[in-house]
Write a protein that holds these residues in place. Structure first.
Motif, PDB file in Angstrom:
ATOM      1  N   ASP A  38       0.826  -1.205   0.000  1.00  0.00           N
ATOM      2  CA  ASP A  38       0.000   0.000   0.000  1.00  0.00           C
ATOM      3  C   ASP A  38       0.869   1.267   0.000  1.00  0.00           C
ATOM      4  N   SER A  39       1.801   1.323  -0.939  1.00  0.00           N
ATOM      5  CA  SER A  39       2.639   2.513  -1.113  1.00  0.00           C
ATOM      6  C   SER A  39       1.809   3.606  -1.789  1.00  0.00           C
ATOM      7  N   PRO A  40       2.249   4.858  -1.688  1.00  0.00           N
ATOM      8  CA  PRO A  40       1.511   5.941  -2.359  1.00  0.00           C
ATOM      9  C   PRO A  40       1.341   5.699  -3.863  1.00  0.00           C
ATOM     10  N   HIS A  41       2.373   5.156  -4.515  1.00  0.00           N
ATOM     11  CA  HIS A  41       2.286   4.894  -5.955  1.00  0.00           C
ATOM     12  C   HIS A  41       1.216   3.843  -6.258  1.00  0.00           C
ATOM     13  N   GLU A  42       1.234   2.738  -5.514  1.00  0.00           N
ATOM     14  CA  GLU A  42       0.243   1.681  -5.740  1.00  0.00           C
ATOM     15  C   GLU A  42      -1.162   2.173  -5.427  1.00  0.00           C
ATOM     16  N   MET A  43      -1.296   2.904  -4.332  1.00  0.00           N
ATOM     17  CA  MET A  43      -2.624   3.406  -3.958  1.00  0.00           C
ATOM     18  C   MET A  43      -3.165   4.356  -5.024  1.00  0.00           C
ATOM     19  N   ALA A  44      -2.300   5.157  -5.635  1.00  0.00           N
ATOM     20  CA  ALA A  44      -2.744   6.044  -6.727  1.00  0.00           C
ATOM     21  C   ALA A  44      -3.254   5.212  -7.900  1.00  0.00           C
ATOM     22  N   GLY A  45      -2.565   4.123  -8.198  1.00  0.00           N
ATOM     23  CA  GLY A  45      -3.016   3.231  -9.268  1.00  0.00           C
ATOM     24  C   GLY A  45      -4.339   2.577  -8.931  1.00  0.00           C
ATOM     25  N   TRP A  46      -4.497   2.163  -7.671  1.00  0.00           N
ATOM     26  CA  TRP A  46      -5.765   1.552  -7.246  1.00  0.00           C
ATOM     27  C   TRP A  46      -6.909   2.541  -7.424  1.00  0.00           C
ATOM     28  N   ARG A  47      -6.662   3.819  -7.087  1.00  0.00           N
ATOM     29  CA  ARG A  47      -7.712   4.835  -7.228  1.00  0.00           C
ATOM     30  C   ARG A  47      -8.108   5.016  -8.697  1.00  0.00           C
ATOM     31  N   VAL A  48      -7.129   4.973  -9.583  1.00  0.00           N
ATOM     32  CA  VAL A  48      -7.428   5.090 -11.022  1.00  0.00           C
ATOM     33  C   VAL A  48      -8.326   3.937 -11.452  1.00  0.00           C
ATOM     34  N   LEU A  49      -7.951   2.712 -11.094  1.00  0.00           N
ATOM     35  CA  LEU A  49      -8.734   1.535 -11.484  1.00  0.00           C
ATOM     36  C   LEU A  49     -10.133   1.586 -10.881  1.00  0.00           C
ATOM     37  N   THR A  50     -10.220   1.900  -9.597  1.00  0.00           N
ATOM     38  CA  THR A  50     -11.513   1.959  -8.918  1.00  0.00           C
ATOM     39  C   THR A  50     -12.393   3.063  -9.498  1.00  0.00           C
ATOM     40  N   GLY A  51     -11.790   4.215  -9.802  1.00  0.00           N
ATOM     41  CA  GLY A  51     -12.535   5.337 -10.383  1.00  0.00           C
ATOM     42  C   GLY A  51     -13.136   5.003 -11.733  1.00  0.00           C
ATOM     43  N   LEU A  52     -12.503   4.080 -12.444  1.00  0.00           N
ATOM     44  CA  LEU A  52     -13.014   3.651 -13.747  1.00  0.00           C
ATOM     45  C   LEU A  52     -13.958   2.458 -13.633  1.00  0.00           C
ATOM     46  N   GLY A  53     -14.176   2.002 -12.405  1.00  0.00           N
ATOM     47  CA  GLY A  53     -15.063   0.861 -12.193  1.00  0.00           C
ATOM     48  C   GLY A  53     -14.405  -0.474 -12.492  1.00  0.00           C
ATOM     49  N   ILE A  54     -13.076  -0.491 -12.540  1.00  0.00           N
ATOM     50  CA  ILE A  54     -12.332  -1.713 -12.828  1.00  0.00           C
ATOM     51  C   ILE A  54     -11.933  -2.357 -11.506  1.00  0.00           C
ATOM     52  N   SER A  55     -12.375  -3.567 -11.285  1.00  0.00           N
ATOM     53  CA  SER A  55     -11.985  -4.240 -10.051  1.00  0.00           C
ATOM     54  C   SER A  55     -10.571  -4.791 -10.205  1.00  0.00           C
ATOM     55  N   HIS A  56      -9.878  -4.853  -9.093  1.00  0.00           N
ATOM     56  CA  HIS A  56      -8.526  -5.395  -9.117  1.00  0.00           C
ATOM     57  C   HIS A  56      -8.317  -6.217  -7.849  1.00  0.00           C
ATOM     58  N   ARG A  57      -7.352  -7.082  -7.932  1.00  0.00           N
ATOM     59  CA  ARG A  57      -7.030  -7.933  -6.796  1.00  0.00           C
ATOM     60  C   ARG A  57      -5.577  -7.688  -6.408  1.00  0.00           C
ATOM     61  N   PRO A  58      -5.344  -7.154  -5.201  1.00  0.00           N
ATOM     62  CA  PRO A  58      -3.968  -6.969  -4.752  1.00  0.00           C
ATOM     63  C   PRO A  58      -3.307  -8.319  -4.476  1.00  0.00           C
ATOM     64  N   VAL A  59      -2.137  -8.543  -5.049  1.00  0.00           N
ATOM     65  CA  VAL A  59      -1.401  -9.793  -4.866  1.00  0.00           C
ATOM     66  C   VAL A  59       0.093  -9.496  -4.768  1.00  0.00           C
ATOM     67  N   ASP A  60       0.834 -10.484  -4.302  1.00  0.00           N
ATOM     68  CA  ASP A  60       2.287 -10.467  -4.346  1.00  0.00           C
ATOM     69  C   ASP A  60       2.683 -11.672  -5.185  1.00  0.00           C
ATOM     70  N   LEU A  61       3.116 -11.444  -6.397  1.00  0.00           N
ATOM     71  CA  LEU A  61       3.417 -12.545  -7.316  1.00  0.00           C
ATOM     72  C   LEU A  61       4.582 -13.410  -6.847  1.00  0.00           C
ATOM     73  N   LEU A  62       5.344 -12.941  -5.872  1.00  0.00           N
ATOM     74  CA  LEU A  62       6.421 -13.748  -5.315  1.00  0.00           C
ATOM     75  C   LEU A  62       5.909 -14.732  -4.260  1.00  0.00           C
ATOM     76  N   ARG A  63       4.639 -14.614  -3.907  1.00  0.00           N
ATOM     77  CA  ARG A  63       4.015 -15.510  -2.937  1.00  0.00           C
ATOM     78  C   ARG A  63       2.859 -16.239  -3.629  1.00  0.00           C
ATOM     79  N   PRO A  64       3.095 -17.474  -4.044  1.00  0.00           N
ATOM     80  CA  PRO A  64       2.067 -18.221  -4.784  1.00  0.00           C
ATOM     81  C   PRO A  64       0.727 -18.297  -4.057  1.00  0.00           C
ATOM     82  N   GLU A  65       0.743 -18.300  -2.725  1.00  0.00           N
ATOM     83  CA  GLU A  65      -0.514 -18.397  -1.983  1.00  0.00           C
ATOM     84  C   GLU A  65      -1.416 -17.182  -2.216  1.00  0.00           C
ATOM     85  N   SER A  66      -0.853 -16.059  -2.639  1.00  0.00           N
ATOM     86  CA  SER A  66      -1.696 -14.883  -2.884  1.00  0.00           C
ATOM     87  C   SER A  66      -2.542 -15.044  -4.147  1.00  0.00           C
ATOM     88  N   LEU A  67      -2.227 -16.070  -4.947  1.00  0.00           N
ATOM     89  CA  LEU A  67      -3.012 -16.340  -6.156  1.00  0.00           C
ATOM     90  C   LEU A  67      -4.082 -17.402  -5.938  1.00  0.00           C
TER      91      LEU A  67
END
Length: 89
Positions: A38-67
């Motif tokens: 939840d860095s400022p850069h990531e949160m800004a990106g989340w706001r862009v996606l959410t503002g456009l009505g695009i759902s997203h799933r926060p994950v860490d691709l280095l941790r397979p369990e997050s998928l």
């Protein structure tokens, strides 16, 4: 209709590509993954996606369990996720 998985959706390029994919293929055919930090850069990106009505799933691709629970059957994967921290500290 293709089913698209977009990694790095909240990053510099991803947040610009995601709206184009949704415009061409519809929200129901695009799954966006973004970095779970939840860095400022990531949160800004989340706001862009959410503002456009695009759902997203926060994950860490280095941790397979997050998928866990991610649906299968994507016809296209756009892998835009990257580690841009090249510091040695």
């Amino acid at each position: 209709m293709p089913r698209i998985l977009l990694t790095g959706a909240s990053g510099f390029i991803g947040r610009r590509v995601a709206p184009l994919l949704v415009a061409h293929f519809g929200k129901e055919n695009v799954t966006c993954l973004s970095y779970s930090e939840d860095s400022p850069h990531e949160m800004a990106g989340w706001r862009v996606l959410t503002g456009l009505g695009i759902s997203h799933r926060p994950v860490d691709l280095l941790r397979p369990e997050s998928l866990a629970g991610l649906s299968k059957g994507y016809t296209t994967v756009l892998h835009l996720a990257a580690s841009t921290d090249t510091s040695t500290n």
